[in-house]
Write a protein that holds these residues in place. Structure first.
Motif, PDB file in Angstrom:
ATOM      1  N   ASP A  36      27.656   1.258  17.606  1.00 55.28           N
ATOM      2  CA  ASP A  36      26.927   0.231  16.859  1.00 55.28           C
ATOM      3  C   ASP A  36      26.043   0.869  15.792  1.00 55.28           C
ATOM      4  OD1 ASP A  36      24.690   1.248  18.188  1.00 55.28           O
ATOM      5  OD2 ASP A  36      24.603  -0.406  19.614  1.00 55.28           O
ATOM      6  N   SER A  37      25.291   0.047  15.076  1.00 53.54           N
ATOM      7  CA  SER A  37      24.473   0.540  13.970  1.00 53.54           C
ATOM      8  C   SER A  37      23.365   1.484  14.434  1.00 53.54           C
ATOM      9  CB  SER A  37      23.880  -0.624  13.185  1.00 53.54           C
ATOM     10  OG  SER A  37      23.095  -1.437  14.027  1.00 53.54           O
ATOM     11  N   PHE A  38      22.857   1.296  15.643  1.00 53.52           N
ATOM     12  CA  PHE A  38      21.832   2.206  16.157  1.00 53.52           C
ATOM     13  C   PHE A  38      22.415   3.593  16.377  1.00 53.52           C
ATOM     14  CE2 PHE A  38      20.190  -1.950  17.578  1.00 53.52           C
ATOM     15  CZ  PHE A  38      18.992  -1.929  16.894  1.00 53.52           C
ATOM     16  N   ALA A  39      23.616   3.642  16.925  1.00 46.91           N
ATOM     17  CA  ALA A  39      24.281   4.933  17.131  1.00 46.91           C
ATOM     18  C   ALA A  39      24.634   5.572  15.792  1.00 46.91           C
ATOM     19  CB  ALA A  39      25.522   4.755  17.993  1.00 46.91           C
ATOM     20  N   MET A  40      24.908   4.753  14.766  1.00 43.97           N
ATOM     21  CA  MET A  40      25.228   5.299  13.448  1.00 43.97           C
ATOM     22  C   MET A  40      24.040   6.073  12.882  1.00 43.97           C
ATOM     23  SD  MET A  40      26.388   3.601   9.842  1.00 43.97           S
ATOM     24  CE  MET A  40      28.083   3.308  10.227  1.00 43.97           C
ATOM     25  N   VAL A  41      22.849   5.542  13.053  1.00 43.56           N
ATOM     26  CA  VAL A  41      21.649   6.227  12.559  1.00 43.56           C
ATOM     27  C   VAL A  41      21.524   7.591  13.241  1.00 43.56           C
ATOM     28  CG1 VAL A  41      19.130   6.136  12.490  1.00 43.56           C
ATOM     29  CG2 VAL A  41      20.462   4.093  11.970  1.00 43.56           C
ATOM     30  N   GLU A  42      21.733   7.616  14.541  1.00 39.99           N
ATOM     31  CA  GLU A  42      21.666   8.886  15.268  1.00 39.99           C
ATOM     32  C   GLU A  42      22.797   9.816  14.851  1.00 39.99           C
ATOM     33  OE1 GLU A  42      20.177   8.768  19.447  1.00 39.99           O
ATOM     34  OE2 GLU A  42      20.713   6.647  19.216  1.00 39.99           O
ATOM     35  N   LEU A  43      23.979   9.259  14.598  1.00 40.79           N
ATOM     36  CA  LEU A  43      25.105  10.062  14.150  1.00 40.79           C
ATOM     37  C   LEU A  43      24.802  10.724  12.810  1.00 40.79           C
ATOM     38  CD1 LEU A  43      28.018  11.090  14.288  1.00 40.79           C
ATOM     39  CD2 LEU A  43      28.747   8.866  13.366  1.00 40.79           C
ATOM     40  N   LEU A  44      24.175  10.004  11.898  1.00 38.76           N
ATOM     41  CA  LEU A  44      23.838  10.579  10.591  1.00 38.76           C
ATOM     42  C   LEU A  44      22.871  11.753  10.742  1.00 38.76           C
ATOM     43  CD1 LEU A  44      23.553   7.300   8.509  1.00 38.76           C
ATOM     44  CD2 LEU A  44      25.426   8.964   8.495  1.00 38.76           C
ATOM     45  N   GLY A  45      21.870  11.609  11.592  1.00 37.04           N
ATOM     46  CA  GLY A  45      20.954  12.724  11.855  1.00 37.04           C
ATOM     47  C   GLY A  45      21.674  13.903  12.483  1.00 37.04           C
ATOM     48  N   PHE A  46      22.569  13.622  13.397  1.00 37.29           N
ATOM     49  CA  PHE A  46      23.381  14.644  14.048  1.00 37.29           C
ATOM     50  C   PHE A  46      24.224  15.388  13.012  1.00 37.29           C
ATOM     51  CE2 PHE A  46      27.547  15.646  15.921  1.00 37.29           C
ATOM     52  CZ  PHE A  46      27.186  16.444  17.001  1.00 37.29           C
ATOM     53  N   LEU A  47      24.838  14.644  12.098  1.00 39.63           N
ATOM     54  CA  LEU A  47      25.656  15.271  11.057  1.00 39.63           C
ATOM     55  C   LEU A  47      24.820  16.136  10.125  1.00 39.63           C
ATOM     56  CD1 LEU A  47      28.114  12.385  10.139  1.00 39.63           C
ATOM     57  CD2 LEU A  47      28.671  14.571  11.221  1.00 39.63           C
ATOM     58  N   GLU A  48      23.644  15.660   9.759  1.00 36.29           N
ATOM     59  CA  GLU A  48      22.755  16.480   8.921  1.00 36.29           C
ATOM     60  C   GLU A  48      22.424  17.786   9.614  1.00 36.29           C
ATOM     61  OE1 GLU A  48      20.347  13.329   6.112  1.00 36.29           O
ATOM     62  OE2 GLU A  48      19.374  14.011   7.939  1.00 36.29           O
ATOM     63  N   GLN A  49      22.120  17.708  10.880  1.00 32.62           N
ATOM     64  CA  GLN A  49      21.763  18.904  11.649  1.00 32.62           C
ATOM     65  C   GLN A  49      22.939  19.881  11.730  1.00 32.62           C
ATOM     66  OE1 GLN A  49      20.861  18.061  15.736  1.00 32.62           O
ATOM     67  NE2 GLN A  49      20.104  20.115  16.146  1.00 32.62           N
ATOM     68  N   HIS A  50      24.139  19.375  11.935  1.00 34.93           N
ATOM     69  CA  HIS A  50      25.298  20.236  12.147  1.00 34.93           C
ATOM     70  C   HIS A  50      26.006  20.675  10.871  1.00 34.93           C
ATOM     71  CE1 HIS A  50      24.711  19.097  16.317  1.00 34.93           C
ATOM     72  NE2 HIS A  50      25.462  20.137  16.608  1.00 34.93           N
ATOM     73  N   THR A  51      25.706  20.029   9.754  1.00 42.09           N
ATOM     74  CA  THR A  51      26.341  20.435   8.495  1.00 42.09           C
ATOM     75  C   THR A  51      25.363  21.127   7.556  1.00 42.09           C
ATOM     76  OG1 THR A  51      25.906  18.313   7.401  1.00 42.09           O
ATOM     77  CG2 THR A  51      28.000  18.532   8.611  1.00 42.09           C
ATOM     78  N   GLY A  52      24.069  20.999   7.841  1.00 43.43           N
ATOM     79  CA  GLY A  52      23.067  21.600   6.972  1.00 43.43           C
ATOM     80  C   GLY A  52      22.895  20.859   5.663  1.00 43.43           C
ATOM     81  N   SER A  53      23.393  19.632   5.592  1.00 41.60           N
ATOM     82  CA  SER A  53      23.276  18.859   4.355  1.00 41.60           C
ATOM     83  C   SER A  53      22.380  17.656   4.583  1.00 41.60           C
ATOM     84  CB  SER A  53      24.654  18.398   3.876  1.00 41.60           C
ATOM     85  OG  SER A  53      25.218  17.509   4.813  1.00 41.60           O
TER      86      SER A  53
END
Length: 81
Positions: A36-53
């Motif tokens: 859901d949209s709440f998990a999407m917000v967490e996913l975006l933070g996770f992606l920033e952390q793991h991609t360095g972008s």
């Protein structure tokens, strides 16, 4: 930190509490309501952390985030800059 399939699937399973053993890497995640949209917000933070972008609003596109394989491809593109 490198984004791997295993790390991503573990993150998604934890955030959704879904059994990801039954979810294929090309199965739709958001379109089917698994994420859901709440998990999407967490996913975006996770992606920033793991991609360095840093991700901006222009990066948020369901086409980039609707399956494990799409997320991995998007993450790889972000990591390359």
């Amino acid at each position: 930190m490198t984004l791997t399939r295993e790390v991503l699937r573990e993150f998604l399973a934890t955030k959704t509490r879904a059994n990801f053993d039954n979810v294929g890497d090309d199965d739709e995640l958001f379109s089917t309501g698994l994420i859901d949209s709440f998990a999407m917000v967490e996913l975006l933070g996770f992606l920033e952390q793991h991609t360095g972008s840093r991700l901006g609003p222009e990066d948020i596109d369901i086409d980039n985030l609707d399956s494990v394989n799409r997320i991995l491809a998007f993450g790889a593109a972000q990591a390359q800059g």
